[in-house]
Design a protein around this motif. Structure first.
Motif, PDB file in Angstrom:
ATOM      1  N   ARG A 199      23.444 -29.146  42.322  1.00  0.00           N
ATOM      2  CA  ARG A 199      23.243 -28.257  41.176  1.00  0.00           C
ATOM      3  C   ARG A 199      22.702 -29.057  39.992  1.00  0.00           C
ATOM      4  N   ILE A 200      23.333 -30.212  39.753  1.00  0.00           N
ATOM      5  CA  ILE A 200      22.895 -31.060  38.635  1.00  0.00           C
ATOM      6  C   ILE A 200      21.483 -31.573  38.884  1.00  0.00           C
ATOM      7  N   ALA A 201      21.232 -31.990  40.129  1.00  0.00           N
ATOM      8  CA  ALA A 201      19.879 -32.473  40.461  1.00  0.00           C
ATOM      9  C   ALA A 201      18.864 -31.373  40.216  1.00  0.00           C
ATOM     10  N   GLY A 202      19.198 -30.151  40.610  1.00  0.00           N
ATOM     11  CA  GLY A 202      18.284 -29.021  40.424  1.00  0.00           C
ATOM     12  C   GLY A 202      18.002 -28.755  38.965  1.00  0.00           C
ATOM     13  N   LEU A 203      19.055 -28.776  38.147  1.00  0.00           N
ATOM     14  CA  LEU A 203      18.856 -28.526  36.710  1.00  0.00           C
ATOM     15  C   LEU A 203      18.032 -29.652  36.089  1.00  0.00           C
ATOM     16  N   GLU A 204      18.296 -30.890  36.542  1.00  0.00           N
ATOM     17  CA  GLU A 204      17.516 -32.013  36.003  1.00  0.00           C
ATOM     18  C   GLU A 204      16.053 -31.936  36.407  1.00  0.00           C
ATOM     19  N   LEU A 205      15.807 -31.372  37.578  1.00  0.00           N
ATOM     20  CA  LEU A 205      14.413 -31.213  38.021  1.00  0.00           C
ATOM     21  C   LEU A 205      13.719 -30.068  37.288  1.00  0.00           C
TER      22      LEU A 205
END
Ligand code: CA
Length: 226
Positions: free
Chosen positions: A85-91
Motif C-alpha cells: 500500500r505504501i509502495a503504491g502511494l509512493e509511486l
C-alpha cells in the motif's frame, strides 16, 4: 470511462455493477498487461487497480502509468499488505481501499478522487491570452479575434478551441477533446467533436475548406498549428 483491473471475477463484477449504477461508464480487464493496453489506446478517467495481478502486477502498472500520466488511481489492497500500500502511494496512487471493502465506499472514493482531480485542472479563465498569426484567443473575456475582427463563439466552441490552441501541435483524439472541452467523454457521441470543429473552422479559419490552424490528423483526431 473508469478502468477496473481485477483478476477475481466476483470482485470485478460487483465493483463494475456499483460503478455503473452510480452512472459511470466502466471497462473491466483481468491483468496488468491488458490494463496497460487499454490505457495506451483509450481515454480513461480513473483506474481502480488491484495490486495482486497476473502478468504485470498493480505496482508495476502504477509505475509505468505514472511515467507519463496523471490519471487518478485507486488501489485495491489485501488486508495486511501495508508495504504494498505504501509502495503504491509512493509511486503515485491517489487512494486505496482494503479488501474486503463495501462497494458503496469504493464508489464514494471514486467520486472524491475525481472531484479532486478535476479541481486541480487549470482554469482557462486564469490563463493569459494566446496570440498566433491572425488569431488571438483570450480566456478571460472568452473573446476570439480573427484577422482583427471579433468572433462570437459558443461556450463549447471556445472550450474546444482552447483545448487545442493551448497545446499547439499536440494531436488529440476525439475522446480526449470531449474530456477537455465537455468535462467528460461519457454518454457524448464523439461525432459531436467533428460537428464543433466544422463550426469552429467556419469562425476562425480564413478558408474553412483549407484550414491553417485546426488541422485534421487522419485516423486520430485534430491538432492546432500555430
Ligand atoms: Ca488479485
Amino acid at each position: 470511462m473508469i478502468l477496473v483491473v481485477e483478476d477475481e471475477p466476483s470482485i470485478s463484477e460487483v465493483v463494475c455493477l456499483y460503478l455503473r449504477r452510480a452512472g459511470f461508464a466502466v471497462t473491466a480487464v483481468r491483468d496488468g498487461q491488458e490494463a496497460l493496453d487499454v490505457l495506451a489506446q483509450r481515454s480513461v478517467e480513473l483506474v481502480v487497480l488491484d495490486l495482486m495481478l497476473p502478468r504485470v502486477d498493480g505496482l508495476e502498472v502504477t509505475r509505468r502509468l505514472r511515467a507519463h500520466s496523471e490519471i487518478p488511481i485507486i488501489m485495491l489492497t489485501a488486508r495486511g499488505s501495508e508495504a504494498d500500500r505504501i509502495a503504491g502511494l509512493e509511486l503515485g496512487a491517489d487512494d486505496y481501499v482494503v479488501k474486503p471493502f463495501s462497494p458503496q465506499e469504493l464508489v464514494s472514493r471514486v467520486r472524491a478522487v475525481l472531484r479532486r482531480a478535476r479541481g486541480t485542472s487549470p482554469e482557462p479563465s486564469l490563463e493569459p491570452p494566446l496570440r498566433y498569426e491572425g488569431l488571438e484567443i483570450d480566456p478571460r473575456t472568452r473573446l476570439v479575434v480573427v484577422e482583427g475582427a471579433e468572433r462570437t463563439l459558443t461556450t463549447k466552441e471556445f472550450d474546444l478551441l482552447w483545448a487545442l490552441a493551448s497545446n499547439p501541435r499536440r494531436a488529440f483524439n476525439r475522446e480526449q477533446l470531449l474530456e477537455r472541452a465537455w468535462g467528460s467523454s461519457d454518454y457524448i457521441d464523439p461525432s459531436t467533436v467533428t460537428v464543433h470543429v466544422r463550426r469552429l473552422r467556419e469562425k476562425v479559419e480564413r478558408d474553412p475548406s483549407e484550414p491553417r490552424h485546426i488541422i485534421t490528423v487522419w485516423g486520430l483526431g485534430y491538432r492546432f498549428d500555430p
